[in-house]
Design a protein around this motif. Structure first.
Motif, short mmCIF file in Angstrom:
data_model
loop_
_atom_site.label_atom_id
_atom_site.label_comp_id
_atom_site.label_asym_id
_atom_site.label_seq_id
_atom_site.Cartn_x
_atom_site.Cartn_y
_atom_site.Cartn_z
N GLN C 5 -0.62 48.02 -32.40
CA GLN C 5 0.73 47.47 -32.35
C GLN C 5 1.45 47.74 -33.67
N LEU C 6 0.76 47.49 -34.77
CA LEU C 6 1.38 47.73 -36.07
C LEU C 6 1.66 49.20 -36.28
N ASN C 9 4.87 49.92 -34.45
CA ASN C 9 5.97 49.38 -35.26
C ASN C 9 6.24 50.27 -36.45
N ARG C 128 14.11 43.95 -26.43
CA ARG C 128 13.15 43.10 -25.75
C ARG C 128 11.92 43.94 -25.40
N ALA C 129 10.77 43.57 -25.98
CA ALA C 129 9.58 44.41 -25.81
C ALA C 129 8.98 44.24 -24.42
N GLY C 135 -1.85 42.97 -25.01
CA GLY C 135 -1.69 42.83 -26.45
C GLY C 135 -0.85 43.92 -27.08
N LEU C 136 -0.31 44.82 -26.26
CA LEU C 136 0.51 45.89 -26.83
C LEU C 136 1.91 45.82 -26.24
N TYR C 137 2.86 45.52 -27.12
CA TYR C 137 4.24 45.40 -26.66
C TYR C 137 5.09 46.46 -27.34
#
Lengths: 374, 295, 291
Positions: C5-6, C9, C128-129, C135-137
């Motif tokens: 996820q990070l 991002n 909006r994810a 766990g992955l947006y």
């Protein structure tokens, strides 16, 4: 160079020569600009309403006037503003806000024997800033003590994740939660710190999701707390949200993503007595909105000053910080908006609290009259 | 009124010390440091901690501040030895931003954003500087001392070496000037004298926190030096006075909301920097002497 | 999952940083002018976009066009009215730098006075994810950011290699006089460099307004990152600047895995500092003799 300096000095003298010996002046050290100016406007308008009423009711022999300085909600600016109020404007009484700012300006007031009153900040350390620093708002240790059993025991949310701002207020809330949540049988599963100026929380949301909490507690203020709530929801955090009294500010409480969030405030019954009704009516007329606890607090701070000053005038004493402090210790209790307010010896107050739920408007109380032993 | 002017005078003197010391590296040595506020901060925090935790007086607190600042200045001297121009500016910017992070996060030492409160008044041989008037005398004496030191260094052979390195480093090295030593000493002297200003500031305000030592402060100091006049002894003092008297002057303009005065002050000195660079890079001081472009 | 996820991002952030860094590198590479007012261009673009899109409720396309027009005008004006007069006199690095910095201060405060000093965000459905795995947006805006960066870079590469003006720009950094010999006007080319470099901030600025929120200080912050990216990537290389921006975005985001958010900002500057001490030429820059 010489001429310029002389000109400025002359201008300064001329400026202050319009002597304000006719009025009684009190000061306000509030964030009038910058990201937290919303609070500054709210608090100063409440103070101004009080002054209007006091002048209309002729409580004092002369007109009461408010001198406002801009703290920008930052400690350094706050100290500069406080120095100006204390040394140049020479007021005996100053309204303050924000934990970090109040902690920084309290020594200045203490040294100069100027009374500083806080109606919005909540850090528990504010109880230890000396005799000249008073709080008319219950501090957050009381709020968390009231909230923790409600969230953990009554509503069953045992695992709590905290998102808190890197600032004395945020840290104080973390400390309180770390003490009271385990005491009530819950666990703090995460405590994620965010910088004061940050607006980006997708990484924070990811860490919150990772911790799998039952509830997320937001300890921030201003525009940031609303952003945290919004981005948590935008990034898949569906858990219950909770916060403290700062969440009553409109940007947070009326945010669509905040729907159903719970937050504590002190109990203020606006229809309880004539004074409260008058303030609610006039506030609504002026701003078109319902008043919140913050309005009551800053109104009360000014009202308390007027009552103390009135008593001093009656006994022929000058209105100085020392005399105000002595008078407060003598009088101890005051009839103000929301009922009777009593100061504890350390300059704080203990009032009943309530848990509110956001509903897109003024919020509704879901559990009222929680009394916490200080 | 008098209290207001005394306060202003103390702040001008403290900032003048910073401007003079920055000019020492920037104007005379050509080292474009964007990190001067870091040493101001180091001096302030060290003095505060020494005064509160060790009960130290003015001399001990300032001395400690100067030592720590000189040590940390090595972090600035190192890139100064390796690179010039744009690269050095970037390195000093990096140092400034790192320092802000450390000042905000090393809570045990700096108190974080809450800062350090209740710093006791400065004590020198048993005498306590408690009133602003006494502080004014103290800061003016310190300013005079710093000026004397800088003047001594600049007018001597050290100053000539500095200017030679500033104008043409390779040539200076060819002439046998030990560039590395000269630069390191210059940075160390400038930083430790800036720490003196920090110590004075901490005792005067009784409160320090990271907000006084951010990038905006470093930029303000550069403005003071540039607008006043680089590579002159009195130029930075002129620049400091102009910039700090500006908000006071602005507050008397009718119709100006008091919350915007800070912004307008910055716009004025920002614009002054731009215009001066186009027409008079030598600064305001060079205008008076009628020297035009002195560089 | 947190790490992945990070990472995503970080790619989104890196794309924004890369776009702005390339704009700065283009100007600096072609004209050798240390245009620190690039951050001011970013602030102008971001605020005009926010104001016209959020406040005036325009469609996003005219909002972007307004922002672009404004920054191009700003960049060209800086070149014509500030940098060129200075270079006529002496053009020392110091003078140009101070002038650019002064402009940055003026713009930052003017924007704060006009638009307010608070934080502003542009609210769009794109932020909006949507969950694409447990766990992955990922928010659509991340894909927009990466896509925009790729499109801009491809277009820029084509421009620099296939058009006469573009080739002239590349030649300008090597040898301005030779450029004149070939019939191209260095002044005209400088203006193109500023116009193009400034225009490149617009997608980054709009995306920042949507994802991170803006405030008047954002220009200074972005300027520092662009500068760091340019140096890390290597002065003189646009690909280097883009990679540098991407690297810094990834580093800032991945640092969150182990560090608090405040320290993750410091990571960028540690990387910059390390590069300057040990490898000032950056990844892809031309090796320079330390002057």
């Amino acid at each position: 160079m010489q001429i310029w300096k002389l000109a400025i000095a002359a201008a300064c003298v001329l400026g202050t020569a319009t002597a304000q010996a006719q009025d009684i002046r009190i000061g306000a050290n509030l964030p009038m600009s910058g990201p937290n100016s919303e609070y500054g406007e709210l608090f100063s308008n409440a103070a101004k309403l009080a002054i209007e009423h006091i002048n209309a009711d002729k409580l004092l022999s002369k007109k009461l006037e408010l001198v406002i300085e801009d703290s920008q909600a930052q400690p350094q600016q706050g100290v500069v503003a406080m120095n100006k109020l204390v040394n140049v404007e020479k007021v005996p009484f100053v309204l303050s806000a924000f934990t970090a700012v109040s902690k920084a300006v309290a020594p200045v007031g203490d040294k100069a024997h100027v009374v500083t009153v806080n109606g919005g900040a909540i850090g528990p350390d504010l109880a230890e800033l000396g005799d000249y620093f008073w709080n008319v708002i219950p501090l957050v240790n009381l709020e968390v003590q009231a909230m923790a059993p409600y969230l953990v025991k009554e509503r069953g949310w045992k695992k709590i994740a905290l998102v808190y701002v890197d600032d004395p207020a945020g840290e104080a809330i973390r400390k309180e939660l770390d003490t009271h949540v385990p005491k009530n049988g819950g666990t703090m599963v995460a405590a994620i710190q965010v910088p004061r100026a940050s607006q980006q929380f997708s990484g924070v949301a990811a860490k919150v999701r990772e911790a799998s909490p039952d509830l997320v507690y937001i300890a921030s203020f201003g525009a940031q707390q609303a952003q945290i709530a919004k981005q948590l929801r935008d990034n898949g955090v569906t858990q219950q949200l909770a916060s403290y009294s700062a969440y009553s500010a409109p940007t947070a409480a009326q945010l669509p993503e905040s729907k159903g969030a719970l937050y504590t405030t002190q109990v203020i019954d606006w229809s309880g007595d004539a004074l409260s009704q008058r303030v609610a009516k006039d506030w609504k007329a002026k701003t078109g909105k319902e008043p919140s606890a913050y309005i009551a607090n800053y109104y009360n701070a000014v009202l308390i000053f007027a009552k103390l000053a009135q008593a001093l005038e009656k006994s022929g004493q000058p209105i100085t910080g020392e005399n105000l402090l002595k008078q407060r210790k003598t009088m101890a209790s005051f009839d103000v908006v929301g009922g009777k307010l009593t100061f504890l010896p350390n300059g704080t107050v203990s009032v009943p609290l309530q848990v509110n739920e956001t509903d897109g408007g003024a919020g509704k109380a879901v559990k009222a009259n929680i009394v916490v032993a200080p | 009124m008098l209290a207001y002017l005394t306060n202003l005078a103390v702040l001008i003197s403290i900032n003048a010390i910073l401007a003079v010391t920055l000019n020492f590296v920037l104007g005379y040595a050509g080292i474009f440091s964007m990190a001067h506020a870091v040493f101001f901060g180091v001096g302030a925090y060290t003095a505060a901690v020494v005064a509160i935790k060790l009960g130290g007086g003015l001399l001990l607190a300032t001395g400690a501040g100067m030592a720590v600042a000189a040590l940390i200045s090595l972090a600035l001297a190192l890139p100064a030895l390796r690179v010039r121009g744009e690269y050095f500016v970037a390195a000093s910017l990096g140092l400034q931003m790192l320092a802000i992070t450390v000042f905000s996060e090393w809570k045990a030492f700096t108190g974080g954003i809450g800062g350090i409160t209740n710093i006791p008044p400065a004590r020198l041989f048993g005498f306590e500087f408690a009133t602003p008037a006494q502080y004014l005398v103290l800061t003016l004496l310190c300013l005079a001392a710093v000026l004397a030191i800088v003047r001594l260094l600049v007018r001597g052979s050290f100053g000539r070496s500095l200017k030679a390195i500033r104008d043409n480093e390779t040539a200076a090295a060819t002439y046998g000037k030990n560039v590395a030593v000269v630069k390191t000493i210059a940075v160390a002297v400038s930083s430790s004298l800036a720490a003196v200003a920090g110590s004075l500031y901490a005792f005067y305000m009784s409160f320090v926190n990271v907000e006084s030592f951010v990038l905006d402060t470093s930029v303000l100091l550069i403005a003071m030096v540039v607008i006043g006049g680089v590579a002159t002894l009195t130029g930075p003092i002129v620049g400091t006075m102009l910039i700090l008297l500006l908000p006071a002057a602005l507050s008397y303009l009718p119709g100006l909301p008091s919350t915007e005065i800070g912004s307008i002050q910055q716009i004025v000195y920002g614009a002054a920097m731009v215009l001066l660079m186009i027409f008079r890079p030598g600064g305001v001081w060079s205008l008076r002497r009628g020297q035009g472009q002195t560089r | 999952m947190l790490l992945l996820q990070l990472l995503i991002n970080g790619l989104q952030l890196g794309a924004i940083y890369a776009l702005t860094a390339v704009g700065f590198a283009l100007i600096f590479g072609s004209t050798r002018i240390f245009h620190v007012a690039h951050g001011a261009a970013f602030t102008i673009a971001a605020y005009l976009f926010w104001w016209s899109f959020s406040k005036l409720q325009w469609h996003w396309l005219p909002a972007l066009l307004l922002a672009s027009a404004a920054v191009i005008a700003f960049g060209v004006a800086m070149e014509r009215w500030i940098y060129r007069p200075i270079q006529r006199h002496e053009g020392a690095f110091f003078t140009v730098f101070i002038a650019a910095f002064g402009m940055q201060i003026v713009v930052q405060n003017a924007v704060g006075t006009v638009f307010g000093r608070g934080f502003e965000t542009v609210s769009v459905a794109l932020s909006r994810a949507v969950p694409i795995a447990t766990g992955l947006y990922v928010a659509p805006v991340a894909l927009v950011a990466i896509g925009a960066a790729l499109v801009c870079f491809v277009a820029l590469a084509w421009f620099l290699t296939r058009t006469q003006v573009g080739t002239g720009l590349r030649a300008l950094s090597d040898n301005p006089d030779l450029v004149r010999v070939f019939g191209l006007d260095p002044t005209r080319l400088s203006q193109v460099a500023f116009a193009l470099g400034s225009a490149l901030v617009v997608p980054g600025a709009a995306l920042t307004a949507v994802t991170q929120g803006i405030n008047p200080n954002i220009g200074a912050h972005i300027m520092l990152i662009s500068l760091a990216a340019t140096i890390v990537g290597g002065i003189g290389s646009l690909t280097g600047a883009a990679c540098g921006g991407l690297l810094l975005g990834l580093a800032e985001s991945l640092a969150l895995w182990k560090l608090d958010a405040q320290w993750s900002e410091g990571v960028t500057f540690v990387i910059l500092f390390v590069f300057i001490i040990f490898r000032p030429a950056g990844f892809l820059g031309r090796p320079l003799g330390t002057k």
